[in-house]
Design a protein around this motif. Structure first.
Motif, PDB file in Angstrom:
ATOM      1  N   THR A  11       0.835  -1.207   0.000  1.00 41.17           N
ATOM      2  CA  THR A  11       0.000   0.000   0.000  1.00 41.17           C
ATOM      3  C   THR A  11       0.865   1.251   0.000  1.00 41.17           C
ATOM      4  O   THR A  11       0.618   2.195  -0.760  1.00 41.17           O
ATOM      5  N   ARG A  12       1.899   1.245   0.841  1.00 38.67           N
ATOM      6  CA  ARG A  12       2.795   2.397   0.931  1.00 38.67           C
ATOM      7  C   ARG A  12       3.561   2.609  -0.381  1.00 38.67           C
ATOM      8  O   ARG A  12       3.696   3.738  -0.860  1.00 38.67           O
ATOM      9  N   ASN A  13       4.035   1.507  -0.999  1.00 40.68           N
ATOM     10  CA  ASN A  13       4.744   1.623  -2.276  1.00 40.68           C
ATOM     11  C   ASN A  13       3.836   2.153  -3.373  1.00 40.68           C
ATOM     12  O   ASN A  13       4.241   3.009  -4.163  1.00 40.68           O
ATOM     13  N   SER A  14       2.612   1.646  -3.438  1.00 41.95           N
ATOM     14  CA  SER A  14       1.672   2.114  -4.466  1.00 41.95           C
ATOM     15  C   SER A  14       1.388   3.603  -4.321  1.00 41.95           C
ATOM     16  O   SER A  14       1.373   4.343  -5.314  1.00 41.95           O
ATOM     17  N   ALA A  15       1.168   4.041  -3.097  1.00 34.92           N
ATOM     18  CA  ALA A  15       0.875   5.464  -2.868  1.00 34.92           C
ATOM     19  C   ALA A  15       2.081   6.331  -3.226  1.00 34.92           C
ATOM     20  O   ALA A  15       1.934   7.377  -3.861  1.00 34.92           O
ATOM     21  N   ARG A  16       3.273   5.901  -2.832  1.00 34.72           N
ATOM     22  CA  ARG A  16       4.474   6.701  -3.107  1.00 34.72           C
ATOM     23  C   ARG A  16       4.776   6.744  -4.598  1.00 34.72           C
ATOM     24  O   ARG A  16       5.182   7.781  -5.123  1.00 34.72           O
ATOM     25  N   LEU A  17       4.597   5.632  -5.297  1.00 37.99           N
ATOM     26  CA  LEU A  17       4.829   5.620  -6.742  1.00 37.99           C
ATOM     27  C   LEU A  17       3.821   6.502  -7.468  1.00 37.99           C
ATOM     28  O   LEU A  17       4.184   7.236  -8.398  1.00 37.99           O
ATOM     29  N   GLU A  58      13.205   6.593 -12.288  1.00 39.35           N
ATOM     30  CA  GLU A  58      11.811   6.480 -11.852  1.00 39.35           C
ATOM     31  C   GLU A  58      11.159   5.215 -12.405  1.00 39.35           C
ATOM     32  O   GLU A  58      10.423   4.529 -11.687  1.00 39.35           O
ATOM     33  N   ALA A  59      11.454   4.875 -13.658  1.00 32.49           N
ATOM     34  CA  ALA A  59      10.921   3.641 -14.234  1.00 32.49           C
ATOM     35  C   ALA A  59      11.486   2.417 -13.509  1.00 32.49           C
ATOM     36  O   ALA A  59      10.756   1.452 -13.237  1.00 32.49           O
ATOM     37  N   TYR A  60      12.777   2.460 -13.168  1.00 34.06           N
ATOM     38  CA  TYR A  60      13.397   1.352 -12.433  1.00 34.06           C
ATOM     39  C   TYR A  60      12.776   1.196 -11.047  1.00 34.06           C
ATOM     40  O   TYR A  60      12.489   0.077 -10.611  1.00 34.06           O
ATOM     41  N   LEU A  61      12.564   2.310 -10.350  1.00 36.47           N
ATOM     42  CA  LEU A  61      11.929   2.249  -9.034  1.00 36.47           C
ATOM     43  C   LEU A  61      10.510   1.701  -9.134  1.00 36.47           C
ATOM     44  O   LEU A  61      10.046   0.974  -8.252  1.00 36.47           O
ATOM     45  N   ASP A  62       9.818   2.036 -10.212  1.00 38.88           N
ATOM     46  CA  ASP A  62       8.463   1.523 -10.424  1.00 38.88           C
ATOM     47  C   ASP A  62       8.491   0.012 -10.614  1.00 38.88           C
ATOM     48  O   ASP A  62       7.683  -0.719 -10.019  1.00 38.88           O
ATOM     49  N   ILE A  63       9.424  -0.472 -11.436  1.00 36.56           N
ATOM     50  CA  ILE A  63       9.539  -1.915 -11.659  1.00 36.56           C
ATOM     51  C   ILE A  63       9.939  -2.628 -10.371  1.00 36.56           C
ATOM     52  O   ILE A  63       9.429  -3.702 -10.050  1.00 36.56           O
ATOM     53  N   LEU A  64      10.838  -2.011  -9.622  1.00 39.72           N
ATOM     54  CA  LEU A  64      11.369  -2.607  -8.404  1.00 39.72           C
ATOM     55  C   LEU A  64      10.324  -2.700  -7.290  1.00 39.72           C
ATOM     56  O   LEU A  64      10.254  -3.695  -6.574  1.00 39.72           O
ATOM     57  N   ALA A  65       9.504  -1.679  -7.140  1.00 36.47           N
ATOM     58  CA  ALA A  65       8.638  -1.586  -5.967  1.00 36.47           C
ATOM     59  C   ALA A  65       7.151  -1.789  -6.254  1.00 36.47           C
ATOM     60  O   ALA A  65       6.360  -1.805  -5.317  1.00 36.47           O
ATOM     61  N   ARG A  66       6.754  -1.923  -7.494  1.00 36.41           N
ATOM     62  CA  ARG A  66       5.333  -2.089  -7.802  1.00 36.41           C
ATOM     63  C   ARG A  66       4.840  -3.436  -7.285  1.00 36.41           C
ATOM     64  O   ARG A  66       5.405  -4.468  -7.627  1.00 36.41           O
ATOM     65  N   PRO A  67       3.815  -3.451  -6.445  1.00 33.71           N
ATOM     66  CA  PRO A  67       3.293  -4.733  -5.948  1.00 33.71           C
ATOM     67  C   PRO A  67       2.568  -5.492  -7.064  1.00 33.71           C
ATOM     68  O   PRO A  67       2.009  -4.885  -7.984  1.00 33.71           O
ATOM     69  N   GLU A  83      11.927   2.986   0.869  1.00 30.36           N
ATOM     70  CA  GLU A  83      12.602   3.762   1.912  1.00 30.36           C
ATOM     71  C   GLU A  83      13.947   3.149   2.287  1.00 30.36           C
ATOM     72  O   GLU A  83      14.555   3.554   3.276  1.00 30.36           O
ATOM     73  N   ALA A  84      14.421   2.193   1.500  1.00 34.81           N
ATOM     74  CA  ALA A  84      15.667   1.499   1.822  1.00 34.81           C
ATOM     75  C   ALA A  84      16.855   2.458   1.722  1.00 34.81           C
ATOM     76  O   ALA A  84      16.850   3.414   0.951  1.00 34.81           O
ATOM     77  N   LYS A  85      17.862   2.165   2.510  1.00 39.82           N
ATOM     78  CA  LYS A  85      19.083   2.968   2.504  1.00 39.82           C
ATOM     79  C   LYS A  85      19.985   2.505   1.367  1.00 39.82           C
ATOM     80  O   LYS A  85      19.786   1.459   0.783  1.00 39.82           O
ATOM     81  N   GLY A  86      20.999   3.305   1.088  1.00 32.01           N
ATOM     82  CA  GLY A  86      21.993   2.919   0.093  1.00 32.01           C
ATOM     83  C   GLY A  86      21.629   3.414  -1.295  1.00 32.01           C
ATOM     84  O   GLY A  86      21.328   4.590  -1.501  1.00 32.01           O
ATOM     85  N   LEU A  87      21.638   2.509  -2.253  1.00 33.17           N
ATOM     86  CA  LEU A  87      21.443   2.875  -3.653  1.00 33.17           C
ATOM     87  C   LEU A  87      20.049   3.445  -3.907  1.00 33.17           C
ATOM     88  O   LEU A  87      19.897   4.404  -4.674  1.00 33.17           O
ATOM     89  N   THR A  88      19.042   2.897  -3.254  1.00 29.87           N
ATOM     90  CA  THR A  88      17.680   3.415  -3.434  1.00 29.87           C
ATOM     91  C   THR A  88      17.592   4.862  -2.964  1.00 29.87           C
ATOM     92  O   THR A  88      16.996   5.708  -3.634  1.00 29.87           O
ATOM     93  N   PHE A  90      20.063   6.993  -2.875  1.00 30.71           N
ATOM     94  CA  PHE A  90      20.813   7.780  -3.840  1.00 30.71           C
ATOM     95  C   PHE A  90      19.966   8.059  -5.086  1.00 30.71           C
ATOM     96  O   PHE A  90      19.978   9.165  -5.633  1.00 30.71           O
ATOM     97  N   MET A  91      19.180   7.076  -5.518  1.00 27.70           N
ATOM     98  CA  MET A  91      18.310   7.275  -6.687  1.00 27.70           C
ATOM     99  C   MET A  91      17.231   8.315  -6.391  1.00 27.70           C
ATOM    100  O   MET A  91      16.907   9.130  -7.255  1.00 27.70           O
ATOM    101  N   TRP A  92      16.687   8.301  -5.194  1.00 28.44           N
ATOM    102  CA  TRP A  92      15.704   9.319  -4.820  1.00 28.44           C
ATOM    103  C   TRP A  92      16.344  10.705  -4.831  1.00 28.44           C
ATOM    104  O   TRP A  92      15.718  11.677  -5.257  1.00 28.44           O
ATOM    105  N   ASP A  93      17.592  10.800  -4.361  1.00 24.49           N
ATOM    106  CA  ASP A  93      18.284  12.087  -4.360  1.00 24.49           C
ATOM    107  C   ASP A  93      18.445  12.627  -5.781  1.00 24.49           C
ATOM    108  O   ASP A  93      18.248  13.817  -6.027  1.00 24.49           O
ATOM    109  N   ILE A  94      18.797  11.759  -6.714  1.00 23.94           N
ATOM    110  CA  ILE A  94      18.930  12.187  -8.113  1.00 23.94           C
ATOM    111  C   ILE A  94      17.579  12.648  -8.656  1.00 23.94           C
ATOM    112  O   ILE A  94      17.481  13.673  -9.341  1.00 23.94           O
TER     113      ILE A  94
END
Length: 174
Positions: A11-17, A58-67, A83-88, A90-94
């Motif tokens: 639910t949280r991933n869907s709302a954030r995406l 953004e497309a990669y994050l969608d593929i990665l986190a879409r339920p 909300e994971a640390k590290g590379l995720t 960094f991608m949000w920062d970009i």
């Protein structure tokens, strides 16, 4: 009650995406609308080159986190945590910096594209700091004592100087 954490994550991933896609769409539509009407002098080559990485992320994050769900409606996979640390992170920062930069380009004009260099500039600054720190740590390991210590002109520790004052053993460097 089964898989409550997975359902919450989905639910949280869907709302954030959904929120991310709407913000991206709004900023790009605003940029293109204002560039076609008010600021006709904006260059589209930097827009394409500098927005493409953010759109791919953004497309990669969608593929990665879409339920994903079974045909009967049950949750199959909740997706990875956005909300994971590290590379995720960094991608949000970009992604965020690209949004900010697009808004600044609309306000400042083509000169705003130069602000995109803040991120690589900061990366070079950080790498130089890490390199100098590692170089300082490795200095003592490279060749033992330095030339100044070998000549007897180096600094001594407090313990060594107290021993020399009392007439104890004097350190001899070879």
């Amino acid at each position: 009650m089964a898989q409550k954490a997975a359902k919450t994550l989905a639910t949280r991933n869907s709302a954030r995406l959904r929120q991310t896609h709407l913000i991206t769409l709004g900023i790009h539509v605003l940029f293109l609308l204002l560039s076609f009407t008010l600021r006709r002098s904006l260059s589209y080559t930097p827009y394409i080159l500098l927005s493409l990485p953010a759109l791919l992320i953004e497309a990669y994050l969608d593929i990665l986190a879409r339920p994903s769900y079974h045909p009967n409606g049950d949750l199959r996979k909740a997706g990875e945590d956005l909300e994971a640390k590290g590379l995720t992170e960094f991608m949000w920062d970009i992604l965020y910096w690209t949004w900010i930069n697009l808004i600044l380009v609309v306000i400042l004009g083509n000169r705003g594209w130069w602000l995109y260099l803040v991120v690589p500039g900061y990366a070079v600054y950080s790498a130089a700091g890490v390199f100098s720190g590692v170089k300082g740590m490795m200095g003592g390991l490279a060749g033992g004592a330095s030339e100044g210590d070998a000549a007897g002109t180096g600094t001594t520790s407090k313990r060594q100087s107290k021993m020399e004052k009392r007439g104890g053993q004097k350190m001899v460097y070879r």
